[in-house]
Motif scaffolding. Structure first.
Motif, mmCIF file in Angstrom:
data_model
loop_
_atom_site.group_PDB
_atom_site.id
_atom_site.type_symbol
_atom_site.label_atom_id
_atom_site.label_comp_id
_atom_site.label_asym_id
_atom_site.label_seq_id
_atom_site.Cartn_x
_atom_site.Cartn_y
_atom_site.Cartn_z
ATOM 1 N N GLN A 112 0.817 -1.203 0.000
ATOM 2 C CA GLN A 112 0.000 0.000 0.000
ATOM 3 C C GLN A 112 0.865 1.275 0.000
ATOM 4 O O GLN A 112 2.002 1.260 0.469
ATOM 5 C CB GLN A 112 -0.928 0.003 1.208
ATOM 6 N N PRO A 113 0.324 2.368 -0.545
ATOM 7 C CA PRO A 113 1.090 3.619 -0.586
ATOM 8 C C PRO A 113 1.086 4.339 0.754
ATOM 9 O O PRO A 113 0.264 4.076 1.633
ATOM 10 C CB PRO A 113 0.346 4.440 -1.646
ATOM 11 N N MET A 114 2.012 5.272 0.857
ATOM 12 C CA MET A 114 2.102 6.165 2.006
ATOM 13 C C MET A 114 1.925 7.583 1.458
ATOM 14 O O MET A 114 2.742 8.068 0.669
ATOM 15 C CB MET A 114 3.462 5.997 2.690
ATOM 16 N N SER A 115 0.831 8.238 1.826
ATOM 17 C CA SER A 115 0.523 9.569 1.315
ATOM 18 C C SER A 115 1.282 10.633 2.100
ATOM 19 O O SER A 115 1.352 10.580 3.333
ATOM 20 C CB SER A 115 -0.986 9.815 1.398
ATOM 21 N N LEU A 116 1.862 11.600 1.387
ATOM 22 C CA LEU A 116 2.679 12.641 2.007
ATOM 23 C C LEU A 116 2.213 14.024 1.574
ATOM 24 O O LEU A 116 1.671 14.187 0.482
ATOM 25 C CB LEU A 116 4.154 12.471 1.612
ATOM 26 N N LYS A 117 2.446 15.010 2.412
ATOM 27 C CA LYS A 117 2.211 16.401 2.037
ATOM 28 C C LYS A 117 3.430 16.994 1.335
ATOM 29 O O LYS A 117 3.305 17.900 0.514
ATOM 30 C CB LYS A 117 1.884 17.236 3.283
ATOM 31 N N SER A 118 4.615 16.460 1.657
ATOM 32 C CA SER A 118 5.857 16.926 1.052
ATOM 33 C C SER A 118 6.821 15.755 1.004
ATOM 34 O O SER A 118 6.763 14.866 1.870
ATOM 35 C CB SER A 118 6.461 18.079 1.865
ATOM 36 N N ALA A 119 7.685 15.732 -0.007
ATOM 37 C CA ALA A 119 8.623 14.619 -0.156
ATOM 38 C C ALA A 119 9.968 15.129 -0.627
ATOM 39 O O ALA A 119 10.053 16.079 -1.420
ATOM 40 C CB ALA A 119 8.083 13.582 -1.136
ATOM 41 N N LYS A 120 11.019 14.484 -0.152
ATOM 42 C CA LYS A 120 12.377 14.825 -0.553
ATOM 43 C C LYS A 120 12.705 14.138 -1.870
ATOM 44 O O LYS A 120 12.518 12.926 -2.018
ATOM 45 C CB LYS A 120 13.371 14.404 0.529
ATOM 46 N N VAL A 121 13.204 14.916 -2.822
ATOM 47 C CA VAL A 121 13.536 14.402 -4.146
ATOM 48 C C VAL A 121 14.995 13.970 -4.182
ATOM 49 O O VAL A 121 15.900 14.763 -3.890
ATOM 50 C CB VAL A 121 13.278 15.475 -5.223
ATOM 51 N N GLU A 122 15.209 12.718 -4.537
ATOM 52 C CA GLU A 122 16.552 12.176 -4.690
ATOM 53 C C GLU A 122 16.664 11.570 -6.084
ATOM 54 O O GLU A 122 15.662 11.351 -6.772
ATOM 55 C CB GLU A 122 16.841 11.134 -3.615
ATOM 56 N N LYS A 123 17.880 11.262 -6.502
ATOM 57 C CA LYS A 123 18.094 10.771 -7.863
ATOM 58 C C LYS A 123 17.405 9.425 -8.088
ATOM 59 O O LYS A 123 16.930 9.133 -9.176
ATOM 60 C CB LYS A 123 19.590 10.647 -8.163
ATOM 61 N N ARG A 124 17.344 8.572 -7.058
ATOM 62 C CA ARG A 124 16.741 7.248 -7.206
ATOM 63 C C ARG A 124 15.238 7.251 -6.981
ATOM 64 O O ARG A 124 14.597 6.209 -7.043
ATOM 65 C CB ARG A 124 17.396 6.257 -6.241
#
Length: 363
Positions: A70-82
């Motif tokens: 199942q997914p984990m819903s976020l308000k903000s996420a850190k963007v990484e290369k992978r």
């Protein structure tokens, strides 16, 4: 028929008519009509350079810590290369499978092979003691907690295990086995005695390189991913889902969760996401890699993992097959595969702004 084609036909008709008028009058009229048409086309083409234009806004952000769970819903996420931080960093493998490739830890599992993965709800937390904890729960079992040291923490080297190899769509990578407690928990959930959990940390394991994909390696550049099928990011447009559901003949509508996107946007129109090539979301730049070809996993109930029927693939195949590129084959497209050009963070509500001109979308 496109607007440009309709205008061209109209110009031809009018030009033929006025050219039949006597002498200089006909020539002058024909020249005026042709000139106005050329000016109109030039203005339309100039409007296609949409650099700096806001074309969508972010409605949802999701990560899938454990592949096919199942997914984990976020308000903000850190963007990484992978990919987003902690997105598809864990994967369940079957160490008893007869499909294991020589020298690998096991055959990776998705909902297609193991529907009970849909019953697992993961969450991830970064703790103040230099560790991260993955928590897995189901409606009927006690919670499992799996801890890992954060990169660079003093305990990282002491707790390091030898990485094991995993082959996934011929893009080979590595992972760390999460131990017997996690394996026993997965056995009880899935009824598979050979099920084990692998983790891809930030360092000290081999990344999966998009360039190694036999089918799509040419579009991947030097990008890498964790345990996603191909690209680090997948984005979908709510307007496209509305259009798809409008075309269905069945009363039940398709849930966006069937497509498992990381980023859901509200775009300017259905399928406009196909044309956005380089853009920013918040302070991060993203690059289009390809449209996302869809497989039978989209026909599974996202709540149970069970097969629902032929939709949405049956309807998508009527109008979303890309015959211009044989690599898509008979896989209809929904959503787009992306790579991050820079790092940073994105949040719900951020605007999607074009950096390079979008492809023409005149109908």
């Amino acid at each position: 028929m496109s607007s440009v084609m309709r205008l061209t036909d109209a110009i031809d008709d009018v030009t033929s008519f006025v050219s039949s008028r006597p002498g200089a009058v006909g020539a002058a009229l024909a020249g005026s009509v042709l000139g106005l048409g050329i000016v109109w086309l030039a203005m339309r083409r100039r409007r296609k350079d949409r650099t700096g234009e806001t074309v969508a806004s972010v409605q949802e952000i999701c990560i899938y810590p454990v592949k096919s769970c199942q997914p984990m819903s976020l308000k903000s996420a850190k963007v990484e290369k992978r990919g987003f931080r902690f997105d598809r960093r864990w994967v369940v493998v079957d160490t008893w499978s007869k499909h294991i490739q020589s020298g690998t830890a096991g055959a990776f599992l998705t909902l297609k092979q193991q529907p009970k993965l849909a019953l697992i709800f993961p969450t991830v937390e970064e703790l103040g003691d230099g560790t991260i904890v993955l928590k897995l729960r189901t409606p009927d079992m006690d919670e499992l907690q799996v801890r890992h040291p954060l990169p660079g923490h003093a305990d990282e080297a002491a707790s390091a295990k030898s990485p094991v190899r995993l082959s996934m769509y011929q893009m080979d990578g590595e992972g760390l086995d999460c131990g017997d407690e996690a394996a026993d928990w997965l056995h009880r959930v899935t009824d598979m005695p050979g099920a084990r959990l692998l983790y891809m940390p930030d360092n000290d394991v081999k990344d999966r390189r998009l360039a190694d994909s036999p089918q799509w390696g040419g579009v991947g550049g030097e990008n890498t991913t964790a345990y996603a099928n191909f690209s680090p990011y997948m984005m979908a447009n709510k307007q496209s889902l509305v259009d798809l559901n409008r075309r269905l003949t069945q009363p039940e509508k398709v849930d966006m969760r069937c497509f498992r996107p990381n980023i859901v946007v509200q775009g300017e129109g259905a399928w406009s996401e196909d044309t956005w090539r380089v853009f920013t979301i918040g302070n991060v730049s993203f690059q289009f890699l390809k449209k996302c070809g869809r497989c039978p996993m989209t026909t599974l109930d996202p709540n149970t993992g069970r097969r629902l029927g032929e939709e949405p693939l049956r309807t998508l195949k009527k109008f979303r097959l890309d015959t211009s590129d044989e690599r898509y084959g008979q896989s209809p497209c929904f959503g787009v595969n992306l790579a991050a050009v820079s790092e940073g963070s994105v949040s719900v509500g951020d605007k999607l702004v074009l950096v390079s001109p979008a492809l023409p979308t005149l109908q």
